[in-house]
Write a protein that holds these residues in place. Structure first.
Motif, mmCIF file in Angstrom:
data_model
loop_
_atom_site.group_PDB
_atom_site.id
_atom_site.type_symbol
_atom_site.label_atom_id
_atom_site.label_comp_id
_atom_site.label_asym_id
_atom_site.label_seq_id
_atom_site.Cartn_x
_atom_site.Cartn_y
_atom_site.Cartn_z
ATOM 1 N N ASN A 88 -3.657 9.654 3.885
ATOM 2 C CA ASN A 88 -4.381 8.756 2.980
ATOM 3 C C ASN A 88 -3.634 7.450 2.772
ATOM 4 O O ASN A 88 -2.405 7.421 2.710
ATOM 5 N N GLU B 135 -3.708 4.402 -0.043
ATOM 6 C CA GLU B 135 -4.236 4.010 -1.349
ATOM 7 C C GLU B 135 -4.516 2.514 -1.377
ATOM 8 O O GLU B 135 -3.646 1.699 -1.061
ATOM 9 N N GLU B 136 -5.739 2.134 -1.732
ATOM 10 C CA GLU B 136 -6.095 0.724 -1.828
ATOM 11 C C GLU B 136 -5.342 0.072 -2.987
ATOM 12 O O GLU B 136 -5.153 0.664 -4.043
ATOM 13 N N GLU C 16 -8.249 3.588 -5.010
ATOM 14 C CA GLU C 16 -8.926 4.649 -4.274
ATOM 15 C C GLU C 16 -8.223 4.901 -2.942
ATOM 16 O O GLU C 16 -7.555 4.028 -2.396
ATOM 17 N N ASP C 17 -8.424 6.105 -2.427
ATOM 18 C CA ASP C 17 -7.799 6.481 -1.166
ATOM 19 C C ASP C 17 -8.762 6.300 -0.001
ATOM 20 O O ASP C 17 -9.946 6.648 -0.101
ATOM 21 N N ASP C 18 -8.244 5.746 1.090
ATOM 22 C CA ASP C 18 -8.954 5.719 2.360
ATOM 23 C C ASP C 18 -8.241 6.681 3.298
ATOM 24 O O ASP C 18 -7.003 6.738 3.331
ATOM 25 N N THR C 19 -8.998 7.428 4.055
ATOM 26 C CA THR C 19 -8.425 8.447 4.931
ATOM 27 C C THR C 19 -8.384 7.961 6.368
ATOM 28 O O THR C 19 -9.369 7.448 6.888
ATOM 29 N N GLN D 153 -11.672 -2.124 5.018
ATOM 30 C CA GLN D 153 -12.223 -0.912 5.611
ATOM 31 C C GLN D 153 -11.426 -0.530 6.858
ATOM 32 O O GLN D 153 -10.998 -1.393 7.632
ATOM 33 N N ILE D 154 -11.228 0.761 7.051
ATOM 34 C CA ILE D 154 -10.512 1.252 8.225
ATOM 35 C C ILE D 154 -11.481 1.379 9.394
ATOM 36 O O ILE D 154 -12.538 2.008 9.279
ATOM 37 N N THR E 138 0.848 -1.188 0.000
ATOM 38 C CA THR E 138 0.000 0.000 0.000
ATOM 39 C C THR E 138 0.883 1.237 0.000
ATOM 40 O O THR E 138 2.043 1.198 0.404
ATOM 41 N N VAL F 163 -7.683 -2.539 10.135
ATOM 42 C CA VAL F 163 -8.298 -2.740 8.831
ATOM 43 C C VAL F 163 -9.013 -4.087 8.832
ATOM 44 O O VAL F 163 -8.432 -5.106 9.197
#
Length: 207
Positions: free
Chosen positions: A124, A126-127, A132-135, A184-185, A92, A180
């Motif tokens: 962020n 990145e998946e 896509e970015d998860d924050t 998902q965070i 990641t 995670v």
């Protein structure tokens, strides 16, 4: 200042203009420089990470005026092992675009002190597959106080935190990190506190 290891503990410089002090380098950040207890039993940790918020000594830019400190701190950027659930060899990319922000205000008189502090960090991840970015968002908010009564004193601190580990907050015997699950965070919310009562029996001994 170096510790055993060796490891760099402090290396910084300050520049003073009137009532303003500017600091560049590595030392205790605003969330780390106040110790409410001098507890030395077992781990000799002063209850840091066990009720007393402690984020450590980090590189930063800090402005100080009187009892107010505001700092831009090198941020924690933890990928939370995000890629492990997507297959072997996937990694990641964790990126921060702003510094970690910390602030503290301490108001002191001869009889008491009031301590208000807080900080925030966001970055962020990145998946691997979608791109896509998860924050990840982390913060700590707290309040403390001290008072003297003759030869005695009382100190207390309480705080609320989200993903404290992603602020660099140490924890003793617990876990304060985001996790995670299924890509998902999951935020980790917590609270804590410490209280200390002391009595100066003689000039040489405090209980």
């Amino acid at each position: 200042e170096y510790g055993s290891g060796p490891n760099l503990r402090k290396l910084y410089g300050t520049y003073t203009v009137g009532a303003h002090e500017f600091l560049v380098g590595q030392t205790y950040t605003p969330l780390a420089y106040r110790f409410y207890s001098n507890q030395a039993f077992a781990t000799d940790d002063g209850l840091l990470g066990a009720g007393n918020v402690y984020t450590g000594r980090d590189p930063m830019l800090q402005w100080k005026m009187g009892g107010l400190r505001v700092a831009l701190v090198t941020p924690v950027v933890d990928d939370l092992s995000f890629g492990e659930g997507f297959g072997e060899g996937l990694t990641t990319d964790a990126d921060s675009v702003i510094p970690q922000i910390e602030a503290r205000y301490v108001y002191k008189t001869d009889a008491f002190a009031l301590d208000v502090f807080g900080g925030a960090n966001t970055y962020n991840i990145e998946e691997n597959i979608s791109g896509e970015d998860d924050t990840v968002t982390a913060y700590i908010l707290g309040l403390g106080g001290e008072t003297n009564f003759g030869p005695g004193y009382f100190k207390a601190q309480a705080f609320l935190a989200r993903n404290g580990a992603q602020m660099g907050d140490s924890t003793w015997g617990g876990d304060n990190s985001a996790t995670v699950t299924a890509g998902q965070i999951n935020d980790n919310d917590g609270w804590g506190g410490v209280a200390v009562i002391g009595f100066k029996a003689t000039d040489a001994m405090t209980i």
